[in-house]
Design an enzyme around this catalytic site. Structure first.
Site, mmCIF file in Angstrom:
data_model
loop_
_atom_site.group_PDB
_atom_site.id
_atom_site.type_symbol
_atom_site.label_atom_id
_atom_site.label_comp_id
_atom_site.label_asym_id
_atom_site.label_seq_id
_atom_site.Cartn_x
_atom_site.Cartn_y
_atom_site.Cartn_z
ATOM 1 N N SER A 1 -10.122 -0.642 6.867
ATOM 2 C CA SER A 1 -9.630 -0.746 5.743
ATOM 3 C C SER A 1 -8.695 -1.791 5.058
ATOM 4 C CB SER A 1 -8.656 0.536 5.717
ATOM 5 O OG SER A 1 -9.190 1.719 5.516
ATOM 6 N N LYS B 1 0.808 -1.103 0.031
ATOM 7 C CA LYS B 1 -0.031 0.101 0.095
ATOM 8 C C LYS B 1 0.926 1.213 0.081
ATOM 9 C CE LYS B 1 -4.008 1.693 2.583
ATOM 10 N NZ LYS B 1 -5.012 1.554 3.782
ATOM 11 N N SER C 1 -9.855 1.369 2.790
ATOM 12 C CA SER C 1 -8.866 2.126 2.031
ATOM 13 C C SER C 1 -7.737 1.432 1.272
ATOM 14 C CB SER C 1 -8.278 3.283 2.764
ATOM 15 O OG SER C 1 -7.257 2.406 3.666
#
Lengths: 485, 489
Positions: A175, A76, A151
């Site tokens: 997330s 990420k 997310s």
């Protein structure tokens, strides 16, 4: 070895160790997949040259003693990576290249893995659909009109599309678990403090926690083992002996007590979610676990509490993005204040601005007691609910999300409905507990659905074990058609 | 305290006003590294050379508390006779400024590390106790430099993140003199403890000054104004005088005082409004989620207590007891640790009382004139003690001693050597003196007659002649005795 990339991480590791495949071949296979999957928009940055170098280096001098020997991993874009652009999905960090490596990624590289690229995410990890990213929305491999969750949407999408053998995300209110659920993958949010926050772009410091996203529970235990550990650079890091989750993984869960909280049966929940939950209960029961009805009475306050605490911390954490020292700086403005205003207006997206405004408001003098202080008190009650329940049960089973993946654009104009997607995941962050989302079935449209196992603090091994047993007996296999290539 | 001797009031046309002052002193903690990072704290480095990723608030950077700074705060708290809190919390004070990289300052708001304490002041009208409200730890900000470029501001982050102790007094101070005494006492205590170097020129010690006035005798406090960031005692005193008079004028005109933050303009010698209460920042304090609450073990506090050095108040008592000094002398000699150390070394080797007199007289005057302090005095404690002993033993007179002292300052030489080589030894042999005196009396027969006829003022003339002839070395006491005897005869 054309289909090596749809294997689990543990299978891939075996192939590397037994020299069935070289690290270079593996890396080239992923690079090919990534190049064919640009439509998904899962990557913000790719580091192919560096990855190929590292793969060659590994092949020349293989060290197979490591947990992640010779494996390329995309992560990420919230983890700072040395000399590699790190954006947090934001325009304000669009040009930011850290001179340092986050502790968690460094742990992965120290265990033999190397970087393949940086994955798209909601801006500053604020979002549940990966639609708030400055770099555009990410598409769910399950369907070209579906969000991958958020997310960590780039992470879930890349994983489900075989663009990385495993990945890591961060979970502040769901997330990791919600995107895992939306893509039929495994996601773990560890106990707060198990993985260091050092070098991760902060959203809400008291809630943020990095965790693995993988195809199987075994992979999840390997990744967790590699990334976790005490870090003296993070004052909230837990100082304890490192555990060997993968070695200790067991599928015998006979006699374990599984709590079923009645408050997680929410109004207007699709029937399919209820059915999925029932299915999960039955599987665990058949494996010899004992189901116990429990109550977590303050669950209904979790979401409002979260949307006070998280924005409050975010409003302060994001104050450093002011255009003075790094990142985006607006060229407009005649003095310092105008420079700030223009930089932040142009640098942040709407969702981030919304949360900064909420956070600033709830901390303001005259409102602090009514919002922030009260939220902190409720947070303690939520934590106590869990503490009380864990005197009676070993783990808690709930659905991961109240729905399957929704359509791109469906909730972008309705933030509250977007926030409601985190209703089952948020309480866990407020209580600092570990929770695992497992692929458990699909709805009538064939979209994956997940179940969540919540454990006691630092009881990751137990929920991994339950998940491991569940996975073997669930009979659900997430099939992703590669429609994009 | 004898109130009648205290007379700092402002006389308005409509009455007398009392000035009420409270100070928030910012003292830089003496430590090698910053409060939450490993960067050096050394003063005077090139701009932005002592800045870590944490100090400049890069993404993902986290603060880790520096234990030494915590210990320094506890030591200071103990030195202020204050309550040490086993549980304290770091909060974020949020505001935007170019030299505040995080966009917030990590400080302590509701739960400071040190609670109530007190400081004793020695004023001419007696001793006075000043209450300490609290002491908390916080980060210093960087520096904005506005005068290097006509259109840009430069930022130096070397200071960013250095530990400060904010020491908040109760509104117990009543005059610029008391403020002077308070700052000096605070500085002295911290220097004894080694917790702050107290160097005001380098900004290690600065203060926000809260001033209000009220009619003499009133119980209720007036509305206060806060004068920000004053960095010398002189400026504090000037600012207080200006501000108190400004407030009295307003009251006399029937106007009211607005609670506000003001700046002291050192060039114009006036305070100016910076922002009113309405424009006051809303700092949105909340506990820093990156840091756990600070929990101190009682044992740590006890250990630090045991290891504290002797502090000025105790030392003063001991000096009175052990060296027979009066309160004033003891006070001056303990005001700085280095001075007290010097004195003790001298007193060990010489007459204690005479040593005090000479130190506070000749030595301090010389240091003051040369702009030196005791640690770089050109006269060592050992040499100074020898000088004192030479006076005490009668080897040299006080007058000669001053000459010897001057030479010591210039040469750094040992007084014995100077006295010997220059033949400055006092003439204390009665036979030798009688010889000189007889010679003078013979030469000045007319004056002897006049003296005997009653012009006793001439005695001084004879003494002068003796001194002249002996090159100033005649023992004055002995000279007097012999002169009197011979003039009678």
């Amino acid at each position: 070895m054309s289909n090596i990339t749809n294997q689990s991480l543990s299978k891939i590791l075996e192939s590397i160790k037994s020299k069935k495949i070289s690290s270079l071949e593996l890396t080239q296979a992923y690079i090919k997949n990534i190049e064919n999957a640009k439509k998904l928009n899962a990557f913000v940055t790719t580091t192919f040259d560096q990855a190929l170098e590292n793969a060659k280096k590994f092949d020349n001098k293989p060290n197979n003693e490591q947990l992640l020997s010779g494996v390329p991993l995309a992560v990420k874009d919230l983890f700072c990576t040395e000399n590699i652009k790190t954006t947090a999905g934001s325009n304000i960090l669009n040009n930011f290249v850290p001179s340092y490596e986050s502790t968690v990624t460094k742990n992965l590289w120290n265990n033999g893995a190397f970087l393949l690229g940086k994955l798209n995410c909601d801006e500053f990890a604020m979002g549940s659909s990966n639609e708030t990213s400055f770099f555009g929305n990410v598409i769910n491999p399950i369907g070209d009109h579906l969000v991958p969750g958020g997310s960590s949407g780039g992470s879930s999408s890349a994983l489900a599309a075989d663009l990385t053998p495993a990945t890591i995300g961060t979970d502040t209110g769901g997330s990791i678990r919600q995107p895992a659920s939306f893509t039929g993958t495994v996601g773990l949010k560890p106990t707060y403090g198990l993985c260091s926050r050092w070098g991760i772009v902060a959203f809400a410091s008291s809630l943020d926690q990095a965790g693995p996203m993988t195809k199987t529970v075994n992979d999840c235990s390997i990744m967790l083992e590699a990334m976790s550990g005490f870090d003296e650079k993070d004052s909230t890091s837990i100082n304890k002996k490192k555990e060997t989750y993968s070695k200790n993984l067991k599928d015998n869960i006979k006699g374990l007590k599984i709590g079923i909280p009645k408050e997680y049966r929410v109004d207007n929940m699709p029937k399919e979610i209820d059915e999925l939950w029932e299915k999960g209960k039955k599987i665990l029961k058949d494996l010899g676990a004992q189901l116990i009805d429990i109550s977590l009475p303050h669950t209904k306050y979790a979401l409002p509490t979260y949307y006070i605490v998280a924005p409050a911390e975010a409003s302060s954490n994001l104050a450093r993005y002011d255009g003075v020292r790094y990142g985006y700086r607006s060229q407009k403005g005649k003095d310092l204040i105008e420079m700030y205003e223009n930089t932040r207006s142009e640098g942040f997206g709407d969702e981030v601005k919304r949360r900064i405004l909420i956070g600033t408001y709830v901390l303001s003098s005259g409102y602090y007691d009514a919002y922030y202080l009260k939220a902190q008190k409720v947070r303690q009650l939520i934590k106590k609910d869990f503490d009380d329940s864990f005197t009676k049960v070993d783990a808690i089973l709930t659905p991961s999300t109240p729905s399957s993946a929704f359509k791109i654009g469906e909730k972008t104009n309705d933030p509250v409905s977007m926030y409601l997607n985190d209703i089952f995941t948020v309480p866990v962050n407020l209580a600092g507990l570990p929770a695992l989302s497992l692929p458990a079935g699909s709805d009538k449209k064939g979209y994956p659905l997940g179940l969540q196992l919540i454990g006691k603090a630092l009881d990751e091994q137990k929920i991994l074990n339950i998940g491991y047993a569940f996975e073997k007996n669930c009979g659900y296999k997430n099939e992703v058609k590669k429609w994009w290539s | 305290m004898s109130k009648e001797k205290f007379d700092y009031f402002i006389n308005g046309e409509k009455g007398k006003y009392e000035v009420v002052i409270g100070l928030e002193v910012h003292a830089q903690v003496l430590s090698n590294s910053k409060l939450f990072s490993g960067s050096s704290t050394k003063f005077g480095a090139d701009p932005n050379k002592q800045v870590s990723l944490i100090d400049s608030a890069f993404p993902g950077m986290l603060p880790v508390i520096n234990e030494e700074c915590v210990k320094q705060a506890v030591r200071t708290g103990l030195g202020l006779n204050a309550k040490i809190n086993n549980y304290s919390v770091f909060d974020r004070k949020n505001y935007f400024y170019a030299d505040l990289p995080q966009g917030y300052q990590i400080s302590q708001y509701k739960n400071p590390i040190v609670g109530e304490g007190k400081v004793l002041l020695d004023m001419p009208y007696g001793s006075k106790e000043i209450g300490i409200e609290r002491l908390h730890l916080e980060q210093d900000a960087g520096k904005s430099i506005h005068d290097m470029d006509p259109s840009s501001t430069y930022v130096d982050l070397n200071r960013s993140g250095i530990a400060l102790m904010e020491i908040v007094s109760k509104p117990d101070l009543r005059s610029p003199d008391e403020v002077n005494a308070y700052i000096k006492k605070l500085r002295s205590i911290m220097r004894y403890l080694g917790t702050c170097d107290g160097n005001m020129q380098e900004g290690s010690l600065r203060a926000d000054v809260n001033v209000s006035v009220r009619r003499a005798g009133d119980k209720k406090f007036g509305t206060r104004c806060e004068i920000k960031n004053v960095n010398s005692i002189k400026f504090m005193q000037m600012a207080i005088e200006y501000e108190a008079n400004r407030q009295v004028e307003l009251l006399e005109e029937g106007k009211q005082i607005d609670q506000e933050t003001r700046l002291f303009d050192t060039k114009k010698n006036e305070t100016r409004s910076m922002r009113s209460k309405e424009d006051a920042h809303d700092y949105r304090y909340f506990p820093d989620p990156d840091l756990l609450p600070l929990k101190l073990e009682q044992k740590l506090i006890e250990d630090l207590k045991k290891s504290l050095p002797e502090l000025p108040d105790n030392k003063k008592e001991r000096f009175i007891q052990e060296y027979g000094l009066n309160s004033y002398e003891a006070n001056v000699l303990v005001s700085e640790k280095e001075i007290s150390d010097y004195y003790e070394e001298v007193a060990k080797l010489s007459d204690k009382k005479l040593a005090a007199t000479w130190m506070m007289g000749e030595l301090f005057a010389m240091l003051n004139n040369k702009g030196l302090n005791i640690s770089n005095s050109p006269i060592s404690a050992k040499n100074f003690a020898e000088l004192v002993q030479s006076i005490k033993s009668g080897e040299i007179s006080g007058r000669i001693a001053k000459e010897v002292f001057e030479i010591m300052v210039e040469s750094g030489d040992n007084p014995k050597k100077i006295i010997e080589s220059k033949g400055m030894k006092q003439q204390s042999d009665p036979k030798e003196l009688e010889k000189i005196i007889n010679e003078i009396l013979l030469k000045n027969k007319d004056k002897v007659d006049q003296y005997k006829a009653g012009k006793e003022k001439l005695f001084g003339f004879f003494v002068g002649q003796v001194m002249k002839l002996s090159g100033g070395k005649a023992n004055p006491q002995l000279t007097n005795e012999i002169l009197k005897k011979l003039l009678k005869g």
